[in-house]
Design an enzyme around this catalytic site. Structure first.
Site, PDB file in Angstrom:
ATOM      1  N   LYS A   1      46.071 -12.743 -23.637  1.00 45.56           N
ATOM      2  CA  LYS A   1      45.901 -12.728 -25.095  1.00 45.56           C
ATOM      3  C   LYS A   1      45.626 -14.111 -25.677  1.00 45.56           C
ATOM      4  CE  LYS A   1      48.008  -8.314 -26.144  1.00 45.56           C
ATOM      5  NZ  LYS A   1      49.091  -7.544 -26.766  1.00 45.56           N
TER       6      LYS A   1
ATOM      7  N   ARG B   1      52.740  -4.979 -19.504  1.00 44.61           N
ATOM      8  CA  ARG B   1      51.369  -4.446 -19.539  1.00 44.61           C
ATOM      9  C   ARG B   1      50.408  -5.572 -19.177  1.00 44.61           C
ATOM     10  NH1 ARG B   1      47.191  -4.006 -23.196  1.00 44.61           N
ATOM     11  NH2 ARG B   1      45.987  -2.087 -23.135  1.00 44.61           N
TER      12      ARG B   1
END
Ligand code: 8Y7
Length: 350
Positions: A290, A325
């Site tokens: 991210k 995740r």
């Protein structure tokens, strides 16, 4: 006035068990391998003032209203035992800008990549066809269906599959094709039919926190106190889901790293992650590749953020997240293997 208890002074592996046995520590989320010896008592007053105080007084900790939720063992989430950390592999079925092979090509590629993730040890395969990255536009139901259904159908025969969607008809169809878990970045708030679909199916669901819509959520994220606000909002989302008929044992929460949060707010959430165990359910963290990882490492290309992502994954595991995740399943499990073995040598198969 509202009070919160944030577990602190964590111990891991055999030390956790020793401390719990001596009465000086409590199991985190019922785990045998993580315990906490202290806590931060947080008080949020009606006027908005927040006080934080550390305590190592075991009776004060034991008497806090959140104590049972924090320390009780989590029931299985579908087929998943939440007494340790697992990895969820990200299976994106979205067209990339370099190949234009059409839906069939995309599906075949995604299925092959997902099978490799399962072989590498992913406990869950998370299939998604709608990019919910910051700034992205929505896709139509038909487009999303065409992307994900062939992939779910192919994978669900042999694997534990979650469907990453915000749309009730696609949740329903994915479940009928064998998906076992709903992963909703809108926590069942995007589609008014979503809560009843999940409730009727008796499916486990991941409620992720987000502020705002994907297209605009990074423009001006605003919190009084990001950790407490996310905690309160997740608590409200759990209550809503339960009111719709979803069993608490079928709910897992996720702070939603990057979803309507500045990089600093993401980090604050990660620093205070143990607070979220007070919600009394399993905890999933997604930070793989991210923007925050890019900002911390200077790596502008998302696909090259593996090392930074592993650092974040180990942090979340240390603080008791039960599901991570990730894009890089094999690498994350390798990092976790060394991490876990060093915390508990007897657990290592060596
Ligand atoms: C998350 C997620 C995404 C996350 C959960 C990305 C679909 C953005 N992030 N689902 N989805 N948690 N539960 O970078 O953090 O993967 S999409």
């Amino acid at each position: 006035m509202k009070t919160y208890l944030r577990p602190l002074g964590l111990a891991h592996g055999p030390d956790a068990a020793k401390l719990v046995n001596s009465g000086g520590a409590f199991p985190l989320a019922g785990r045998a391998d993580i315990a906490f010896t202290q806590a931060e008592l947080i008080t949020r007053h009606a006027d908005g003032k927040i006080e934080r105080r550390i305590t190592n007084d075991t009776s004060e900790i034991r008497n806090h209203p959140s104590f049972t939720a924090i320390t009780s063992p989590r029931p299985n989430f579908g087929a998943l035992e939440l007494n340790r950390v697992h990895v969820m592999g990200i299976v994106n079925v979205t067209p990339d800008s370099f190949s234009d092979g059409g839906v069939h090509f995309e599906a075949a590629t995604a299925i092959a990549e997902a099978r490799k993730m399962a072989e590498d040890g992913a406990a869950i395969l998370d299939v998604g066809g709608e990019s919910t990255r910051p700034g992205s536009d929505t896709v139509s139901v038909e487009q999303e269906r065409a992307r994900i259904m062939p992939v779910i159908e192919a994978l669900a025969k042999d694997h534990f599959v979650s469907v990453d969607t915000r749309k009730a008809p696609l949740m329903q169809e994915a479940l009928s094709k064998g998906a076992a878990i709903i992963n909703d970045v809108a926590a069942l708030q995007f589609d008014p039919d979503a809560p009843s679909v999940v409730a009727k199916a008796g499916a486990p669901v991941i409620l992720m926190h987000a502020q705002g819509e994907p297209r605009t959520m990074q423009l001006a994220p605003k919190y009084d106190d990001v950790a407490l606000d996310v905690y309160d909002q997740l608590a409200a989302l759990i209550a809503k889901a339960e009111a719709a008929g979803i069993a608490r044992s079928h709910i897992m929460v996720d702070p939603g790293i990057g979803f309507g949060k500045t990089f600093k707010q993401n980090l604050e959430l990660l620093q205070q992650l143990t607070l979220l165990h007070g919600l009394g359910v399993g905890l999933l963290v997604g930070l793989s590749r991210k923007g925050m990882i890019g900002a911390l490492t200077g790596e502008k290309t998302a696909g090259k953020r593996l090392a930074g992502s592993l650092g974040g994954a180990l942090h979340a595991a240390l603080l008791g997240a039960q599901v991570l995740r990730v894009h890089d399943v094999k690498e994350t499990l390798s990092a976790l293997a060394v991490f876990t073995a060093a915390l508990d040598p007897d657990s290592a198969d060596i």
